[in-house]
Design a protein around this motif. Sequence first.
Motif, short mmCIF file in Angstrom:
data_model
loop_
_atom_site.label_atom_id
_atom_site.label_comp_id
_atom_site.label_asym_id
_atom_site.label_seq_id
_atom_site.Cartn_x
_atom_site.Cartn_y
_atom_site.Cartn_z
N VAL A 92 27.08 19.86 33.50
CA VAL A 92 25.69 19.43 33.67
C VAL A 92 24.94 20.61 34.27
CG1 VAL A 92 24.12 17.78 34.74
CG2 VAL A 92 26.41 17.04 34.08
N PHE A 93 23.89 21.07 33.57
CA PHE A 93 23.16 22.27 33.96
C PHE A 93 21.77 21.92 34.48
CE2 PHE A 93 25.98 23.33 30.42
CZ PHE A 93 26.70 24.40 30.94
N GLN A 94 21.21 22.84 35.26
CA GLN A 94 19.86 22.65 35.79
C GLN A 94 18.83 22.50 34.68
OE1 GLN A 94 18.65 25.54 38.73
NE2 GLN A 94 16.47 25.18 38.40
N ASP A 95 18.96 23.30 33.62
CA ASP A 95 17.95 23.28 32.56
C ASP A 95 18.37 22.42 31.36
OD1 ASP A 95 19.96 24.89 31.67
OD2 ASP A 95 18.71 26.62 31.19
N PHE A 96 19.31 21.51 31.59
CA PHE A 96 19.72 20.47 30.64
C PHE A 96 20.55 21.00 29.46
CE2 PHE A 96 15.15 19.39 31.81
CZ PHE A 96 15.51 18.77 33.00
N ASN A 97 20.15 22.14 28.89
CA ASN A 97 20.85 22.72 27.73
C ASN A 97 20.99 21.74 26.57
OD1 ASN A 97 21.11 25.02 29.27
ND2 ASN A 97 23.29 25.30 28.85
N LEU A 98 19.91 21.01 26.29
CA LEU A 98 19.87 20.12 25.13
C LEU A 98 19.24 20.85 23.95
CD1 LEU A 98 18.61 16.85 26.88
CD2 LEU A 98 20.97 17.39 26.24
N LEU A 99 19.69 20.53 22.76
CA LEU A 99 19.12 21.13 21.55
C LEU A 99 17.90 20.33 21.11
CD1 LEU A 99 22.47 21.77 19.63
CD2 LEU A 99 21.14 23.42 20.95
N ASP A 100 16.74 20.99 21.04
CA ASP A 100 15.49 20.29 20.72
C ASP A 100 15.46 19.74 19.31
OD1 ASP A 100 14.14 20.27 23.12
OD2 ASP A 100 13.19 22.22 22.79
N THR A 101 16.26 20.30 18.41
CA THR A 101 16.27 19.83 17.02
C THR A 101 17.22 18.66 16.81
OG1 THR A 101 17.90 21.54 16.50
CG2 THR A 101 15.59 22.05 16.06
N PHE A 102 17.93 18.26 17.88
CA PHE A 102 18.83 17.11 17.83
C PHE A 102 18.23 15.98 18.66
CE2 PHE A 102 23.33 19.02 16.97
CZ PHE A 102 22.82 19.73 15.90
N SER A 103 18.43 14.74 18.22
CA SER A 103 18.07 13.61 19.06
C SER A 103 18.98 13.60 20.28
CB SER A 103 18.24 12.31 18.28
OG SER A 103 19.62 12.08 18.00
N LEU A 104 18.60 12.80 21.28
CA LEU A 104 19.46 12.68 22.46
C LEU A 104 20.85 12.19 22.06
CD1 LEU A 104 17.07 11.07 25.12
CD2 LEU A 104 17.54 13.49 24.72
N GLU A 105 20.88 11.24 21.14
CA GLU A 105 22.15 10.70 20.66
C GLU A 105 23.03 11.79 20.07
OE1 GLU A 105 23.18 6.68 18.31
OE2 GLU A 105 22.07 8.14 17.11
N ASP A 106 22.45 12.63 19.21
CA ASP A 106 23.23 13.69 18.58
C ASP A 106 23.64 14.76 19.58
OD1 ASP A 106 23.17 12.47 16.11
OD2 ASP A 106 21.41 13.58 15.40
N ASN A 107 22.79 15.02 20.58
CA ASN A 107 23.18 15.95 21.65
C ASN A 107 24.41 15.43 22.39
OD1 ASN A 107 21.47 18.45 22.49
ND2 ASN A 107 19.95 16.99 21.73
N ILE A 108 24.42 14.14 22.67
CA ILE A 108 25.54 13.53 23.39
C ILE A 108 26.81 13.53 22.54
CG2 ILE A 108 26.38 11.40 24.47
CD1 ILE A 108 23.36 10.79 25.08
N TYR A 109 26.63 13.31 21.26
CA TYR A 109 27.77 13.28 20.34
C TYR A 109 28.41 14.66 20.13
CZ TYR A 109 26.92 8.52 18.51
OH TYR A 109 26.79 7.17 18.35
N LEU A 110 27.66 15.73 20.37
CA LEU A 110 28.07 17.07 19.95
C LEU A 110 29.50 17.45 20.33
CD1 LEU A 110 27.17 19.55 18.41
CD2 LEU A 110 26.17 20.45 20.53
N PRO A 111 29.94 17.28 21.60
CA PRO A 111 31.33 17.66 21.91
C PRO A 111 32.37 16.85 21.16
CG PRO A 111 30.29 16.57 23.79
CD PRO A 111 29.22 16.85 22.81
#
Length: 255
Positions: A92-111
């Motif tokens: 878990v990072f300070q700047d979230f490190n989420l991919l803007d082109t992915f939905s939250l769901e797809d970001n969570i699924y990524l690993p």
Amino acid sequence: MSLLEVKNLKKVYTTRFGGNQVQALKNVNFSVEEGEYVAIMGESGSGKTTLLNILASLDRPTSGEVLLNGKSMNKVREKELAAFRRENLGFVFQDFNLLDTFSLEDNIYLPLVLSGKSHEEMVRRITPLARKLKIQDILKKYPYEVSGGQKQRAAAARALITDPQIVLADEPTGALDSRAAEKMLNLFSQVNREGQTILMVTHSTMAASHAGRVLFIKDGEVFHQIYRGTMRNEEMFASITQALTVLSSGGEQDA
């Protein structure tokens, strides 16, 4: 056997010009038991970020070793490191490190996608996690459509969905307002009570006061530590504040 063991850790960097050496970590020793919630604090330049990078297997120590469940990270080959991190560590990072082109769901699924899990398995894992983190209604949204607190809860879900042995958090409340930070810290406390081991690097006394133990790093070494025991958050906050005052003044404190 401790879940995480840090033994005689040293890290020396050689500057690009002149070949000068900078010792970021001198002789760091500590262990983390399964189910612990440990915060690491220290002034800028104390070595805590270097320590976190080594624990995350993003950097190698000059000497010493880190063992996770008895396995030395030094012995994990470079080509296996990504899989090792994915299977054992949550971030878990300070700047979230989420991919803007992915939905939250797809970001969570990524690993899980990278680990080759089936869609059925991914759905089975995300459903209770999203409910616990109160993000079930925003999973289809994109990072730029939600608040900072919601982004960080999605990032926490991504860290937890692999059921990691340990979650490493780097200033997880640093980009949040006070209300969102408090919610995030309560979430960390909840998942820790449920058995998740957490190690968090933070400048925030408020964040550290939620931990069960606080390690203070000074000049590349463990300078002091505080165990919560029966202390409430307010008492823990006061103890941390006192220790930081000693740390900044250069005084001595018994470990």
